[in-house]
Design an enzyme around this catalytic site. Sequence first.
Site, PDB file in Angstrom:
ATOM      1  N   LYS A  11       0.811  -1.223   0.000  1.00 37.01           N
ATOM      2  CA  LYS A  11       0.000   0.000   0.000  1.00 37.01           C
ATOM      3  C   LYS A  11       0.849   1.281   0.000  1.00 37.01           C
ATOM      4  CE  LYS A  11      -3.942  -2.270   2.139  1.00 37.01           C
ATOM      5  NZ  LYS A  11      -5.086  -2.075   3.041  1.00 37.01           N
TER       6      LYS A  11
ATOM      7  N   TYR B 121     -12.775  -2.656  -3.108  1.00 34.92           N
ATOM      8  CA  TYR B 121     -13.264  -2.681  -1.720  1.00 34.92           C
ATOM      9  C   TYR B 121     -14.788  -2.612  -1.640  1.00 34.92           C
ATOM     10  CZ  TYR B 121      -8.506  -2.284   0.096  1.00 34.92           C
ATOM     11  OH  TYR B 121      -7.193  -2.529   0.426  1.00 34.92           O
TER      12      TYR B 121
ATOM     13  N   ASN C  73      -2.988   0.389   7.068  1.00 34.74           N
ATOM     14  CA  ASN C  73      -2.476  -0.956   6.864  1.00 34.74           C
ATOM     15  C   ASN C  73      -1.467  -0.973   5.696  1.00 34.74           C
ATOM     16  OD1 ASN C  73      -2.480  -3.745   6.692  1.00 34.74           O
ATOM     17  ND2 ASN C  73      -4.654  -3.842   7.171  1.00 34.74           N
TER      18      ASN C  73
ATOM     19  N   HIS D   5      -2.245  -5.625   1.538  1.00 34.66           N
ATOM     20  CA  HIS D   5      -3.528  -6.313   1.378  1.00 34.66           C
ATOM     21  C   HIS D   5      -3.220  -7.706   0.850  1.00 34.66           C
ATOM     22  CE1 HIS D   5      -7.558  -7.322   0.015  1.00 34.66           C
ATOM     23  NE2 HIS D   5      -6.979  -7.756  -1.094  1.00 34.66           N
TER      24      HIS D   5
ATOM     25  N   GLU E   9     -10.011 -10.075  -7.671  1.00 28.77           N
ATOM     26  CA  GLU E   9      -9.094  -8.945  -7.458  1.00 28.77           C
ATOM     27  C   GLU E   9      -8.025  -8.878  -8.549  1.00 28.77           C
ATOM     28  OE1 GLU E   9      -9.697  -8.582  -2.623  1.00 28.77           O
ATOM     29  OE2 GLU E   9      -7.891  -9.559  -3.358  1.00 28.77           O
TER      30      GLU E   9
HETATM   31  P1  CMP Z   1      -7.161  -4.787   3.599  1.00 31.88           P
HETATM   32  O1  CMP Z   1      -6.558  -6.120   3.842  1.00 31.88           O
HETATM   33  O2  CMP Z   1      -6.705  -4.023   2.408  1.00 31.88           O
HETATM   34  O3  CMP Z   1      -8.737  -4.961   3.510  1.00 31.88           O
HETATM   35  C1  CMP Z   1      -9.660  -3.993   3.933  1.00 31.88           C
HETATM   36  C2  CMP Z   1      -8.977  -2.825   4.562  1.00 31.88           C
HETATM   37  O4  CMP Z   1      -9.831  -1.998   5.342  1.00 31.88           O
HETATM   38  C3  CMP Z   1      -7.951  -3.333   5.567  1.00 31.88           C
HETATM   39  O5  CMP Z   1      -6.876  -3.873   4.877  1.00 31.88           O
HETATM   40  C4  CMP Z   1      -7.686  -2.095   6.370  1.00 31.88           C
HETATM   41  O6  CMP Z   1      -6.798  -1.222   5.716  1.00 31.88           O
HETATM   42  C5  CMP Z   1      -9.067  -1.476   6.389  1.00 31.88           C
HETATM   43  N1  CMP Z   1      -9.765  -1.801   7.619  1.00 31.88           N
HETATM   44  C6  CMP Z   1     -10.326  -2.966   7.983  1.00 31.88           C
HETATM   45  N2  CMP Z   1     -10.899  -2.876   9.198  1.00 31.88           N
HETATM   46  C7  CMP Z   1     -10.708  -1.614   9.597  1.00 31.88           C
HETATM   47  C8  CMP Z   1     -11.058  -0.901  10.755  1.00 31.88           C
HETATM   48  N3  CMP Z   1     -11.738  -1.486  11.744  1.00 31.88           N
HETATM   49  N4  CMP Z   1     -10.677   0.380  10.844  1.00 31.88           N
HETATM   50  C9  CMP Z   1      -9.993   0.965   9.850  1.00 31.88           C
HETATM   51  N5  CMP Z   1      -9.641   0.341   8.702  1.00 31.88           N
HETATM   52  C10 CMP Z   1      -9.993  -0.933   8.584  1.00 31.88           C
END
Ligand code: CMP
Length: 149
Positions: free
Chosen positions: A11, A51, A114, A117, A128
Amino acid sequence: MAIERTFTIIKPGALQRRLVGEIISRFETKDFRILAMKTMRISLEIAEKHYSEHIGKPFYEPLLKYMTSDPAVVMVLERENAIPSLRKLAGATNPDSAEPGTIRGDYGVTTKKNIVHASDSIETAVREISIFFKPEEIINYSDSLKEWY
Ligand code: CMP
């Protein structure tokens, strides 16, 4: 065990923190083969498609903002059991819960920002991969590692 393909995004935060090489090195150390890889600015349209399951959640809008803020590196990886293996290597979504030794456990700071992914099922990976790559961008090759030693 079956050979699987999975999809990952390194990311924008990881790219800005110069962690791309470190993260790719972890994929290779874990025997993932790189079938496709590119640096791209993720458009709002692609981020929304990727998403779509999170529409309406409190973190959805900030997530779109983060994912489109700066370039990211997207990849197709292959190995036996690729989906669960990559999820394990990535660690729990919340970096506070992610085990040390996992990518998120070692480098993650917040759930919102994060750093990687990883697809959560074969069906998700297929979907995806098709959002981010054209079929001709994915290079199919067999594993000839043993022949190089
Ligand atoms: P990712 O694995 O890309 O998949 C969905 C993304 O949403 C996740 O990583 C995080 O970056 C974000 N995400 C998931 N849960 C939360 C949360 N509770 N608060 C903020 N961001 C979240």
